[in-house]
Enzyme design. Structure first.
Site, PDB file in Angstrom:
ATOM      1  N   VAL A 142      -1.232   4.170  -4.117  1.00 21.46           N
ATOM      2  CA  VAL A 142      -1.761   5.486  -4.478  1.00 21.46           C
ATOM      3  C   VAL A 142      -0.631   6.341  -5.058  1.00 21.46           C
ATOM      4  O   VAL A 142       0.476   6.357  -4.521  1.00 21.46           O
ATOM      5  CB  VAL A 142      -2.377   6.186  -3.243  1.00 21.46           C
ATOM      6  CG1 VAL A 142      -2.787   7.623  -3.570  1.00 21.46           C
ATOM      7  CG2 VAL A 142      -3.566   5.395  -2.719  1.00 21.46           C
ATOM      8  N   MET A 189       0.817  -1.217   0.000  1.00 18.29           N
ATOM      9  CA  MET A 189       0.000   0.000   0.000  1.00 18.29           C
ATOM     10  C   MET A 189       0.848   1.263   0.000  1.00 18.29           C
ATOM     11  O   MET A 189       0.669   2.130   0.853  1.00 18.29           O
ATOM     12  CB  MET A 189      -0.920  -0.020   1.214  1.00 18.29           C
ATOM     13  CG  MET A 189      -0.215  -0.110   2.539  1.00 18.29           C
ATOM     14  SD  MET A 189      -1.341  -0.600   3.831  1.00 18.29           S
ATOM     15  CE  MET A 189      -1.675  -2.300   3.315  1.00 18.29           C
ATOM     16  N   PRO A 190       1.773   1.334  -0.958  1.00 21.38           N
ATOM     17  CA  PRO A 190       2.659   2.515  -0.990  1.00 21.38           C
ATOM     18  C   PRO A 190       1.891   3.775  -1.386  1.00 21.38           C
ATOM     19  O   PRO A 190       0.803   3.704  -1.957  1.00 21.38           O
ATOM     20  CB  PRO A 190       3.681   2.164  -2.083  1.00 21.38           C
ATOM     21  CG  PRO A 190       3.551   0.712  -2.315  1.00 21.38           C
ATOM     22  CD  PRO A 190       2.132   0.356  -2.007  1.00 21.38           C
ATOM     23  N   TYR A 191       2.506   4.900  -1.054  1.00 21.90           N
ATOM     24  CA  TYR A 191       2.026   6.207  -1.498  1.00 21.90           C
ATOM     25  C   TYR A 191       3.187   6.896  -2.204  1.00 21.90           C
ATOM     26  O   TYR A 191       4.264   7.058  -1.630  1.00 21.90           O
ATOM     27  CB  TYR A 191       1.552   7.051  -0.309  1.00 21.90           C
ATOM     28  CG  TYR A 191       1.169   8.457  -0.701  1.00 21.90           C
ATOM     29  CD1 TYR A 191      -0.029   8.709  -1.352  1.00 21.90           C
ATOM     30  CD2 TYR A 191       2.015   9.525  -0.442  1.00 21.90           C
ATOM     31  CE1 TYR A 191      -0.377   9.995  -1.731  1.00 21.90           C
ATOM     32  CE2 TYR A 191       1.666  10.821  -0.820  1.00 21.90           C
ATOM     33  CZ  TYR A 191       0.469  11.042  -1.460  1.00 21.90           C
ATOM     34  OH  TYR A 191       0.124  12.320  -1.844  1.00 21.90           O
TER      35      TYR A 191
END
Lengths: 68, 68, 68, 68, 68, 68
Positions: free
Chosen positions: E42, E1-3
């Site tokens: 994201v 779930m990187p940003y």
């Protein structure tokens, strides 16, 4: 001269070589898509504790426990 | 009421006094140039590992090795 | 090779020359305090609408009205 | 799919449960005010050393000493 | 779930398709290097006015003029 | 003296009153959970074009089209 900030959870070990791949890959991406100058492209990577990252209102620490 | 974020690589020792100078200097800069209220100016400093910072597609850790 | 992000409210007109002073001033600050290389120092300025900035739980738009 | 970044000074101990409350609270806030989808809302918390945070041109470390 | 946050100067026209390539490319990069879940990755792109971006203490607006 | 940055997609109209609720809500959250001083809590809201925001490798602009 783009600036790219990559934020990931601190889980398992992310090696220096993997970080190098992220830096190189993001720099190439900006060059390939927009023709940006690689020399002045800056990439930073933030590793965030799983207690300090939440998605869906739940900390990643709890999500990982439920997944086991 | 500006917010200033200063990101630097974590190299050598940055002393508490040097950080104080950065905080004071950035706060004065916003006051002198734009007349911003010093009381509500916030400055944060992020120190980033040299493995996690890249320029020109290369991690700073490698750049420093080549410079020696 | 520091990265400095300056966030200010969008009020009145901030001229190109004032922005130049902020960029130059922040770059000099990092050089003078920490000996950072000016050539690779990046500064970005974000101008944020007063509706989108709050302090003390109140939008700046309202604070300005009360100050009149 | 909002992204919320909460930056606080690292003072005393912030427990995993308090971080959970921040993550849950910020996610609910975006849902309640704007109808945002909770499932894809991401919250990150950055804890910043008191030497690295300044307000009014003064590091928080010094502010805390004066308050004693 | 990187940003991932990509900041570029606002110069010429960056098309919706180029932005799509940046989003897709950054998402694939995190998946390929670290096995990150694409579904919760994201990416945001910030386009910054050339007056508001400086390198080497000089606004990009001025750098572009000199390059002509 | 927390700093909270809320990033949302620019879709429909977000009213000044909704922004006020986000600012007030985030400020109260930090006060209620961690006892933070409301007076020095800063909240900023960034509205990002749907072309410039991606999740799952796809721009929000495309996701919205598919949802119709």
């Amino acid at each position: 001269m783009p600036y790219v900030n990559i934020r990931i959870t601190k889980e398992g070990e992310v090696t220096a070589d993997q970080k190098r791949q992220l830096i190189e890959g993001a720099t190439n991406l900006l060059h390939d898509v927009l023709g940006k100058n690689k020399k002045t492209t800056v990439v930073t990577i933030d590793e965030v504790d799983t207690d300090n990252w939440g998605i869906g209102g739940v900390p990643v620490t709890e999500i990982r426990k439920r997944q086991k």
